[in-house]
Design an enzyme around this catalytic site. Structure first.
Site, PDB file in Angstrom:
ATOM      1  CD  GLU A 257       3.324  -0.402   7.349  1.00  0.00           C
ATOM      2  OE1 GLU A 257       2.793   0.615   6.867  1.00  0.00           O
ATOM      3  OE2 GLU A 257       2.679  -1.218   8.084  1.00  0.00           O
TER       4      GLU A 257
ATOM      5  CG  HIS B 120      -0.391   0.035   2.654  1.00  0.00           C
ATOM      6  ND1 HIS B 120      -0.151  -1.052   3.389  1.00  0.00           N
ATOM      7  CD2 HIS B 120       0.109   1.022   3.245  1.00  0.00           C
ATOM      8  CE1 HIS B 120       0.409  -0.879   4.529  1.00  0.00           C
ATOM      9  NE2 HIS B 120       0.619   0.382   4.476  1.00  0.00           N
TER      10      HIS B 120
END
Lengths: 145, 145
Positions: free
Chosen positions: A136, A8
């Site tokens: 991330e 994402h």
């Protein structure tokens, strides 16, 4: 390591409600998940799915809204009141192995490995060590893909 | 309109050479395309592929380096010397139809429709009308996907 799925892109927003309307009405999103709170990260989160050639399994848009006055997202929104691109998230098969590899490369890891918005372990890497991007790393959900 | 593929995320960098090394050596990218100049946009460009469940057809990372002193990317790099997330790009089946739809919604379009890095028509939408994100709309390449 081997580059995994771009799971994402994290997009900060002052209002997930407004952002959902934007992605549905302006952009034509058809798969918007239910928003939920992630109090450990100080954020409310909502995933919007995007298509690939083979289904709706593309890179998601992770809308993130501050949860409370101490949320780290508040600083970002102070600088970017409309919101904007906050981080990117790549998948790895094994989070501990990935963490060790980044540590060996001297990359700064921000805090402990913890459970992220997809329910699997994640950690964040310092943007100054990652070409200016807060990055991330998340373990691919078991049974996914 | 209907939300199309997140074709790429545009990532500004002061050095595509250094960024390629980062994606290859640190992140483990296996599919890095040849960099090329896009003089009309004032940028040098390099695409890095990411995987999906079904192949290497995931959202690409588009590395963009300024081409010359007048490049619009120079302003971005002045504020973000290490580089960082610059724009997002979604695909549509028909660029003229999409442009008309965004115009009807009152979204500000930045300049004329032109040929983008994938050789198909593109335009950019003003970040202030797009939740703080500079947003590129590109026509899906014919025969792709």
């Amino acid at each position: 390591m081997k580059l995994g799925r771009l799971n994402h892109i994290g997009v900060a927003t002052p209002s997930i409600t407004d952002s959902i309307a934007h992605y549905r009405d302006t952009m034509g999103a058809t798969h918007v998940h239910e928003p939920f709170d992630l109090p450990e990260q100080g954020v409310k989160v909502c995933f919007v799915d995007t298509p690939t050639d083979s289904g709706m399994n593309g890179t998601q848009i992770e809308l993130i809204e501050p949860l409370g006055p101490d949320s780290a997202i508040n600083n970002f929104l102070a600088k970017n009141p409309l919101g904007g691109q906050h981080h990117v998230c790549f998948e790895v098969p094994d989070i501990e192995e990935a963490r060790a590899e980044f540590e060996d490369m001297g990359k700064r890891i921000l805090g402990p490995t913890r459970i992220g918005a997809h329910g699997t372990p994640i950690f964040f890497l310092h943007p100054k060590d990652m070409q200016g991007m807060l990055t991330e790393i998340m373990e691919t959900p078991k049974g996914a893909h």
